[in-house]
Design an enzyme around this catalytic site. Structure first.
Site, PDB file in Angstrom:
ATOM      1  CB  ILE A 100      -0.935   0.011   1.228  1.00  0.00           C
ATOM      2  CG1 ILE A 100      -1.798  -1.267   1.268  1.00  0.00           C
ATOM      3  CG2 ILE A 100      -1.817   1.256   1.210  1.00  0.00           C
ATOM      4  CD1 ILE A 100      -2.702  -1.426   0.090  1.00  0.00           C
ATOM      5  CD  GLU A 109     -13.944   7.705   3.414  1.00  0.00           C
ATOM      6  OE1 GLU A 109     -14.625   6.704   3.746  1.00  0.00           O
ATOM      7  OE2 GLU A 109     -14.360   8.867   3.490  1.00  0.00           O
ATOM      8  CB  VAL A 163     -14.669   1.581   6.421  1.00  0.00           C
ATOM      9  CG1 VAL A 163     -15.964   0.811   6.125  1.00  0.00           C
ATOM     10  CG2 VAL A 163     -14.556   1.896   7.896  1.00  0.00           C
ATOM     11  N   GLY A 173      -4.064 -13.194  -5.784  1.00  0.00           N
ATOM     12  CA  GLY A 173      -3.546 -12.168  -4.876  1.00  0.00           C
ATOM     13  C   GLY A 173      -4.617 -11.403  -4.135  1.00  0.00           C
ATOM     14  CD  GLU A 180      -4.030  -9.771   4.279  1.00  0.00           C
ATOM     15  OE1 GLU A 180      -2.779  -9.865   4.301  1.00  0.00           O
ATOM     16  OE2 GLU A 180      -4.621  -8.696   4.081  1.00  0.00           O
ATOM     17  CG  ASP A 211     -10.254  -6.637   7.075  1.00  0.00           C
ATOM     18  OD1 ASP A 211      -9.432  -5.831   7.560  1.00  0.00           O
ATOM     19  OD2 ASP A 211     -10.878  -6.415   6.013  1.00  0.00           O
ATOM     20  CE  LYS A 259     -12.345  -3.412   5.604  1.00  0.00           C
ATOM     21  NZ  LYS A 259     -12.431  -3.901   4.219  1.00  0.00           N
TER      22      LYS A 259
END
Length: 921
Positions: free
Chosen positions: A573, A705, A708, A763, A766, A777, A781
């Site tokens: 990221i 932002e 989520v 991909g 995870e 996860d 959220k």
């Protein structure tokens, strides 16, 4: 015949008498300061080049006899009619070229080209000595009076420098003439230096006469080069024209009326539309050679401009103009397009490399603009110094139009005289500064409290010891009696001055200045500001000076949306975000005035720091080559502690709870935080509430932002609904791009384990698919949205439908898990068939139910016409049911996974921060 020859040859002799060189003043002459021979009738005859070098014109004896025996009255009237009047006004332009500009033969040619290309009707060009020559001449004096025999070799170096230059530039008669004059001058200097050597001392007149030769030679060289190119040109020894009166402060005051008369006289005998004049040198009223002191050539040009009432004075140098600050100290310094006379005056006083401090005075009287230009960059327009126009500039609302520039003076000491006995006692200040004057110290700045309890002032550090001793001696009795408590010296100080003519009429300039210093953690020792408000002066410690200069300059000159960025976590990221920043940074700066500078990048092992901003086109290579051991506190201090960028943001691209635990302290320190890391907002409730409370109370921003919906506007949509008074009833959605892909493709054609393996191969999961299938996860959220909606829930309050079969939750590795997952395909096939039989589809959703004050993560079935059944790929979808959107929920749909969209969501938050800080929308 002999007397005529003597009269003519006298014109080329130096304007120096033996008495003058010995330091004995001549009697001033009432009618003229020129030698008697200059005032003869014959001296009014026009001079040919031959006459100037002492060669008689070819006159027949009978013609000469007629001339000599003519009536004096007739000749005077005749010549008066032929004398050329000096035209004044805008037909003249004045140029000044410094030593660097005429530093060698090629540069002298460049100067000649510039002069010839100037389309002004008349031009006067003031030149300095060739580069380093003035220093060489002073060195000759020093060596001679120190009885150092090497002065002879040093003089040979001066001769060779000018001889070689002449050989490059001139030829024929011009070369012979110049070399003859040069050799004569050198021989005279050799004799004079020998006399100084014997005496062991040089008078000021001797010194000024010697050092002024550099200008004489450069002016003659340039005039010969211009004439060689076919342009009529005369050169002027300004000692014949400029008359100045020395003062007690190692300065000189021009005698304008006398200089004007002499200029008119000189021009009547040397009419030309191009004049090359010597800078730096002049004469006293007693015809004693003198100088305008260091950097006096600028002053020469300004005086000549005033005498001629010129259209403009152009100062040619080796910089593009006047900078807003010293570019050697402030990399962000910009060239100022215009300065008022007062602004230039103030900046030159405070040490800015603008002009000779007194250069502005002569031109101000006639509103003659001065333009500073770079001879090595003719495309640069330079800086124009003039009287400001009445109309406001287009950019008059900008801070830089209020504060034009910043200057510093180093190597100062602050002297503080303090005591209750000073209050209301007349003459105390007079006594203080009288003592300072007695030791010849220069007071740079004065500051006094209105209570009169203390007076402090700044003096050069080399003079402070004498000042302190003088004050101790002068006030010994007052100190002993306790009327004065102390005479304190604070060494190692610097002055920082902010200069701007519009500061007087602009509220908040001082506040901005001191706020910038405070943000940079700079302690101000003293402050001074005149009622004219052309400058605000502060005294800081020398070690803080550059940091202080950068801090205030950036506050006034950088965009309000210049942001220092620190990127934490350059993984998938983070590296994608850096690529996006690299590609878009130039556009943002040019079109939106948003200046994003990545000052640091840190991973878990190494970090890369930069003072000016990392080159994002090669950050990976730089991290390998120049990276250092990662230290999060040092990293934060570097990014935030630069002191010269108004705003700091840390972008946390990790999923690390330790990094998230620092958010609160960062926000308290005024550091903005942007992150896709869910750990802070889904952690313990009390820490979340504390973080949000701080966010609401301060002007520091915290944006998340991407926690989520990756790049989807989910949090901002929720906030918009709440802030506009809507009431949230239910939030339901598919929040995992991975699980969206799995259930969108689990249609019965392939087994559940095959679809999971396909997602892993693509991909989308995870490295260990259990991290996605566990639902944790999605749970984070959901808790984030629940808390944003006002529910005070812990993460443990959100039940999760874990899709990892119980026996496989403890598998040793992802490979083992994937190998055993097919054992449970039958269970999933059964669920799918049951859903199909009911005309529905399987989906994995998160739910926030505001009416029941609960949240959940669960597997659900939906009708085939439901929006959740229409998804494809890794799309996310969130439905907001509110009082306004009760019948038809508000839907947000789009890609919810992937490095590009997640990085895009972070980038969007960065731009939102810039908008909050003042960037145009």
């Amino acid at each position: 015949m002999a007397s005529l020859s003597a009269s003519i040859s006298c014109r080329s002799s130096p304007l120096v008498s033996p008495q003058a060189l010995l330091g004995e003043p001549e009697e001033p002459r009432k009618r003229s300061h020129f030698p008697a021979c200059r005032r003869s009738v014959l001296s009014h005859l026009p001079r040919s080049p031959a006459c100037r070098v002492g060669v008689l014109p070819s006159l027949r004896r009978r013609d000469l006899s007629k001339t000599i025996h003519a009536s004096v009255t007739d000749v005077s009237v005749d010549i008066a009619m032929k004398e050329v009047q000096l035209p004044k006004g805008e037909t003249w332009s004045v140029h000044k070229f410094g030593g660097t500009c005429v530093g060698n033969s090629q540069r002298i040619k460049n100067v000649a080209n510039i002069v010839m290309k100037d389309d002004s009707e008349r031009k006067l060009v003031v030149v300095s000595a060739m580069s380093k020559v003035t220093d060489m001449m002073y060195d000759l004096i020093d060596k001679a009076q120190s009885r150092d025999d090497t002065y002879v070799f040093a003089l040979d170096n001066v001769l060779e420098k000018h001889r070689s230059t002449a050989l490059d530039l001139l030829e024929g008669n011009d070369l012979a003439t110049f070399l003859s004059q040069l050799d004569g001058d050198i021989n005279n200097l050799k004799a004079m230096l020998r006399a100084i050597y014997i005496a062991g001392h040089a008078t000021e007149s001797f010194t000024d006469f010697v050092v002024g030769h550099g200008e004489l030679w450069s002016a003659q060289l340039l005039s010969f080069v211009i004439k060689k190119n076919g342009v009529h040109c005369k050169w002027m020894d300004t000692r014949e024209v400029l008359i100045v009166c020395p003062t007690n402060s190692d300065q000189v005051d021009p005698d304008f009326p006398e200089s004007e008369q002499r200029l008119e006289k000189w021009y009547s005998q040397n009419p030309s539309k191009t004049i090359i004049a010597t800078g730096f040198i002049a004469s006293t009223p007693y015809n004693i050679p003198t100088t305008l002191k260091r950097d006096g050539s600028d002053f020469s040009a300004a005086i000549m401009g005033a005498l001629l009432r010129a259209r403009q004075v152009t100062i040619w140098t080796d910089v593009d103009g006047v900078y807003s600050a010293d570019p050697r100290k402030v990399g962000e310094a910009v060239i100022l397009k215009t300065l008022s006379y007062q602004e230039a005056w103030e900046m030159s006083y405070f040490g800015a490399n603008v002009l000779h401090p007194r250069t502005i005075i002569p031109v101000m009287r006639y509103d003659i603009p001065i333009v500073i230009r770079n001879i090595f960059n003719l495309s640069a327009t330079g800086t124009k110094i003039c009287r400001p126009s009445v109309s406001e500039d287009d950019d008059s609302h900008k801070l830089e139009s209020y504060v034009k520039g910043f200057a510093t003076i180093d190597n100062l000491a602050l002297v503080n005289v303090e005591g209750t006995g000073m209050a209301g006692v007349p003459g105390t200040a007079s006594a203080i500064f009288g003592a300072v004057k007695d030791v010849g110290a220069n007071v740079i700045m004065i500051s006094q409290a209105s209570s009169e309890h203390s007076v402090c002032f700044a003096v050069p550090e080399k003079e402070v010891e004498a000042v302190a001793e003088a004050l101790q001696s002068r006030f010994r009795q007052a100190l002993h009696a306790g009327r004065l408590s102390k005479v304190q010296v604070i060494p190692n100080c610097s002055i920082l001055a902010a200069v701007g003519q519009k500061m007087a009429s602009t509220p908040g300039v001082s506040a901005t200045l001191f706020n910038a210093l405070a943000k940079a953690n700079i302690n101000v020792r003293a402050i001074a500001q005149g009622c004219s408000e052309y400058n605000i002066t502060v005294v800081v410690m020398r070690d803080d000076c550059i940091r202080a200069l950068r801090a205030v300059h950036s506050r006034f000159y950088l965009s309000r949306t210049t942001i220092a960025m620190g990127i934490i976590g350059p993984g998938l990221i983070g590296s994608t975000l850096l690529e996006q920043l690299r590609d878009q940074a130039a556009v943002l700066k040019e079109e939106f005035n948003i200046d994003l500078r990545v000052m640091g990048i840190t991973g878990s092992r190494s970090m890369l720091l930069s003072e000016a901003g990392i080159d994002l086109s090669k950050w990976k290579e730089l991290l390998k080559e120049k990276g250092e051991v990662a230290d999060l506190e040092k990293f934060v201090q570097h990014v935030h502690g630069n002191g010269f960028i108004p705003n700091t943001v840390l972008v946390d691209c990790t999923a690390d709870s330790v990094v998230a635990s620092h958010y609160y302290n960062w926000l308290r320190r005024g550091i903005h935080v942007i992150t896709p890391n869910k750990k802070a907002n889904s952690g313990p409730l009390d820490q979340y509430l504390k973080l949000r409370a701080l966010q609401r109370q301060s002007y520091t921003h915290y944006f998340y932002e991407a926690t989520v919906g990756a790049g989807l506007p989910i949090v901002s949509t929720l906030r918009g609904l709440l802030e506009t008074g809507d009431k949230i009833l239910r939030i339901e959605g598919i929040f995992s791009g991975t699980l969206s892909y799995i259930f969108n493709n689990f249609t019965g054609k392939r087994s559940f384990s095959e679809v999971v393996a396909e997602a892993k191969q693509a991909g989308y999961t995870e490295p260990d698919p259990r991290d996605d299938l566990s639902g944790t996860d999605v749970q984070r959220k959901v808790i984030i949205l629940a808390r944003e909606s006002g529910l005070k829930l812990e993460l443990s309050d959100i039940p999760v439908d874990n899709l990892v079969p119980e026996p496989l939750r403890t598998s040793a590795s992802a490979e083992e898990f994937m190998k055993k997952l097919p054992q449970f395909d039958q269970k999933w096939t059964k669920k799918l068939e049951e859903a199909k039989a009911a005309g529905k589809v399987l989906r994995y959703v998160g739910v926030v139910d505001l009416l029941k004050h609960r949240g959940a993560v669960e597997q659900q079935t939906y009708e085939k016409d439901h929006p959740f059944a229409q998804l494809s790929g890794t799309d996310n979808i969130i439905a907001f049911t509110t009082t306004r959107y009760r019948e038809q929920p508000l839907i947000v749909r789009g890609p919810g996974a992937g490095a590009q969209v997640t990085a895009g969501g972070i980038f969007s938050d960065i731009l939102r921060l810039a908008s909050y800080l003042g960037a145009p929308s």
